[in-house]
Design a protein around this motif. Structure first.
Motif, PDB file in Angstrom:
ATOM      1  N   ILE A  62      39.010  88.517  13.859  1.00 18.31           N
ATOM      2  CA  ILE A  62      38.256  89.572  14.547  1.00 18.31           C
ATOM      3  C   ILE A  62      38.687  89.676  16.001  1.00 18.31           C
ATOM      4  O   ILE A  62      39.033  90.760  16.488  1.00 18.31           O
ATOM      5  N   VAL A  63      38.686  88.549  16.699  1.00 22.08           N
ATOM      6  CA  VAL A  63      39.070  88.563  18.110  1.00 22.08           C
ATOM      7  C   VAL A  63      40.546  88.956  18.251  1.00 22.08           C
ATOM      8  O   VAL A  63      40.907  89.725  19.145  1.00 22.08           O
ATOM      9  N   GLY A  64      41.381  88.456  17.353  1.00 24.40           N
ATOM     10  CA  GLY A  64      42.819  88.680  17.450  1.00 24.40           C
ATOM     11  C   GLY A  64      43.307  90.044  17.009  1.00 24.40           C
ATOM     12  O   GLY A  64      44.417  90.434  17.350  1.00 24.40           O
ATOM     13  N   THR A  65      42.500  90.783  16.254  1.00 20.81           N
ATOM     14  CA  THR A  65      42.934  92.123  15.850  1.00 20.81           C
ATOM     15  C   THR A  65      42.118  93.235  16.492  1.00 20.81           C
ATOM     16  O   THR A  65      42.654  94.300  16.765  1.00 20.81           O
ATOM     17  N   LEU A  66      40.856  92.986  16.743  1.00 24.55           N
ATOM     18  CA  LEU A  66      39.992  94.058  17.247  1.00 24.55           C
ATOM     19  C   LEU A  66      39.757  94.023  18.755  1.00 24.55           C
ATOM     20  O   LEU A  66      39.485  95.067  19.341  1.00 24.55           O
ATOM     21  N   ILE A  67      39.847  92.854  19.356  1.00 22.84           N
ATOM     22  CA  ILE A  67      39.490  92.753  20.781  1.00 22.84           C
ATOM     23  C   ILE A  67      40.727  92.535  21.655  1.00 22.84           C
ATOM     24  O   ILE A  67      41.105  93.405  22.436  1.00 22.84           O
ATOM     25  N   SER A  68      41.349  91.385  21.527  1.00 22.72           N
ATOM     26  CA  SER A  68      42.432  90.998  22.439  1.00 22.72           C
ATOM     27  C   SER A  68      43.609  91.976  22.487  1.00 22.72           C
ATOM     28  O   SER A  68      44.012  92.380  23.578  1.00 22.72           O
ATOM     29  N   PHE A 106      39.722  88.096  30.709  1.00 18.39           N
ATOM     30  CA  PHE A 106      40.212  87.999  29.334  1.00 18.39           C
ATOM     31  C   PHE A 106      39.690  86.721  28.677  1.00 18.39           C
ATOM     32  O   PHE A 106      39.260  86.741  27.520  1.00 18.39           O
ATOM     33  N   TYR A 107      39.709  85.608  29.397  1.00 19.46           N
ATOM     34  CA  TYR A 107      39.190  84.358  28.836  1.00 19.46           C
ATOM     35  C   TYR A 107      37.679  84.369  28.706  1.00 19.46           C
ATOM     36  O   TYR A 107      37.137  83.795  27.759  1.00 19.46           O
ATOM     37  N   VAL A 108      37.010  85.010  29.629  1.00 14.18           N
ATOM     38  CA  VAL A 108      35.554  85.145  29.502  1.00 14.18           C
ATOM     39  C   VAL A 108      35.247  85.913  28.217  1.00 14.18           C
ATOM     40  O   VAL A 108      34.387  85.498  27.430  1.00 14.18           O
ATOM     41  N   VAL A 109      35.951  87.019  27.990  1.00 11.85           N
ATOM     42  CA  VAL A 109      35.742  87.800  26.767  1.00 11.85           C
ATOM     43  C   VAL A 109      36.020  86.932  25.538  1.00 11.85           C
ATOM     44  O   VAL A 109      35.242  86.947  24.574  1.00 11.85           O
ATOM     45  N   PHE A 110      37.093  86.159  25.571  1.00  8.96           N
ATOM     46  CA  PHE A 110      37.423  85.299  24.433  1.00  8.96           C
ATOM     47  C   PHE A 110      36.291  84.318  24.139  1.00  8.96           C
ATOM     48  O   PHE A 110      35.796  84.246  23.011  1.00  8.96           O
ATOM     49  N   PHE A 111      35.868  83.546  25.145  1.00  2.00           N
ATOM     50  CA  PHE A 111      34.846  82.525  24.902  1.00  2.00           C
ATOM     51  C   PHE A 111      33.503  83.140  24.526  1.00  2.00           C
ATOM     52  O   PHE A 111      32.815  82.632  23.636  1.00  2.00           O
ATOM     53  N   VAL A 112      33.125  84.231  25.160  1.00  3.94           N
ATOM     54  CA  VAL A 112      31.846  84.869  24.855  1.00  3.94           C
ATOM     55  C   VAL A 112      31.890  85.497  23.457  1.00  3.94           C
ATOM     56  O   VAL A 112      30.941  85.359  22.679  1.00  3.94           O
ATOM     57  N   ALA A 113      32.991  86.171  23.122  1.00  4.45           N
ATOM     58  CA  ALA A 113      33.113  86.773  21.783  1.00  4.45           C
ATOM     59  C   ALA A 113      33.062  85.699  20.703  1.00  4.45           C
ATOM     60  O   ALA A 113      32.374  85.863  19.689  1.00  4.45           O
ATOM     61  N   LEU A 124      27.332  81.905  27.173  1.00  2.00           N
ATOM     62  CA  LEU A 124      28.170  81.539  28.320  1.00  2.00           C
ATOM     63  C   LEU A 124      28.424  80.042  28.455  1.00  2.00           C
ATOM     64  O   LEU A 124      29.273  79.629  29.238  1.00  2.00           O
ATOM     65  N   GLU A 125      27.702  79.225  27.705  1.00  2.00           N
ATOM     66  CA  GLU A 125      27.806  77.769  27.877  1.00  2.00           C
ATOM     67  C   GLU A 125      29.238  77.257  27.713  1.00  2.00           C
ATOM     68  O   GLU A 125      29.763  76.536  28.564  1.00  2.00           O
ATOM     69  N   GLU A 126      29.863  77.599  26.614  1.00  2.00           N
ATOM     70  CA  GLU A 126      31.222  77.118  26.370  1.00  2.00           C
ATOM     71  C   GLU A 126      32.193  77.659  27.415  1.00  2.00           C
ATOM     72  O   GLU A 126      33.089  76.953  27.877  1.00  2.00           O
TER      73      GLU A 126
END
Length: 187
Positions: A62-68, A106-113, A124-126
């Motif tokens: 999901i993250v690798g095809t739809l977001i990033s 970009f990393y914030v989006v990754f960890f939050v997603a 946001l913890e991680e």
């Protein structure tokens, strides 16, 4: 073979977002899959072997095809239009802007997603725990990789190049994500 190459080129020309998303998503899932093979089958020789976590693979898909890749597609399109050329001064500008303006969100989006997809209560913890070590590591990896990208890779192939580099990087990111930063910090 030349038909396949022509088909691929035509697909990237006609449907660049779909093509980039497919390649980038494949690299993300491939990186997580290789991480799981390494950690569950090669380094951990339990009998029976630990199963592959398909839920995690799904989240990376999901993250690798739809977001990033969609973020990166528009980012590189803007960056290449704004800073045209491969002169050293332009390359340095692109590197610094990419690493210090684009990479943090970009990393914030990754960890939050990922936290959202994992159903975590504190999204946001991680990110708070792992953002700084991830960003530091990314500077060591991505600054040289992006220098090559901006000097040698033609603009239509940037997301693909980043996708291939991401296979390596996401293996590192999977390791960071999988491990507790507090444990790493104490070692």
């Amino acid at each position: 073979m030349s038909r396949i190459i022509m088909l691929v080129k035509d697909t990237f020309r006609k449907y660049p977002m779909v093509a980039n998303s497919t390649v980038y998503g494949t690299m993300c899932v491939g990186a997580e899959f290789s991480q799981q093979i390494l950690t569950k089958r090669i380094l951990n020789k339990t009998e029976p072997p630990q199963p592959i976590d398909t839920d995690v693979l799904g989240r990376y898909a999901i993250v690798g095809t739809l977001i990033s890749p969609n973020i990166l597609y528009f980012w590189y399109k803007w960056l290449d239009k704004t800073f045209v050329g491969t002169a050293p001064k332009i390359i340095v500008k692109k590197l610094l802007i990419d690493q210090f303006i684009m990479t943090p969100p970009f990393y914030v989006v990754f960890f939050v997603a990922m936290s959202f997809l994992e159903g975590k209560k504190d999204l946001l913890e991680e990110c708070k725990q792992k953002f700084v070590p991830t960003f530091k590591t990314s500077c060591v990896f991505w600054l040289p990789a992006q220098a090559i990208n901006f000097m040698l890779v033609p603009p239509p192939a940037r997301v693909i190049y980043v996708g291939m580099c991401s296979f390596i990087w996401i293996n590192m990111l999977c390791y960071i994500k999988r491990n507790d930063y507090n444990t790493i910090k104490e070692e």
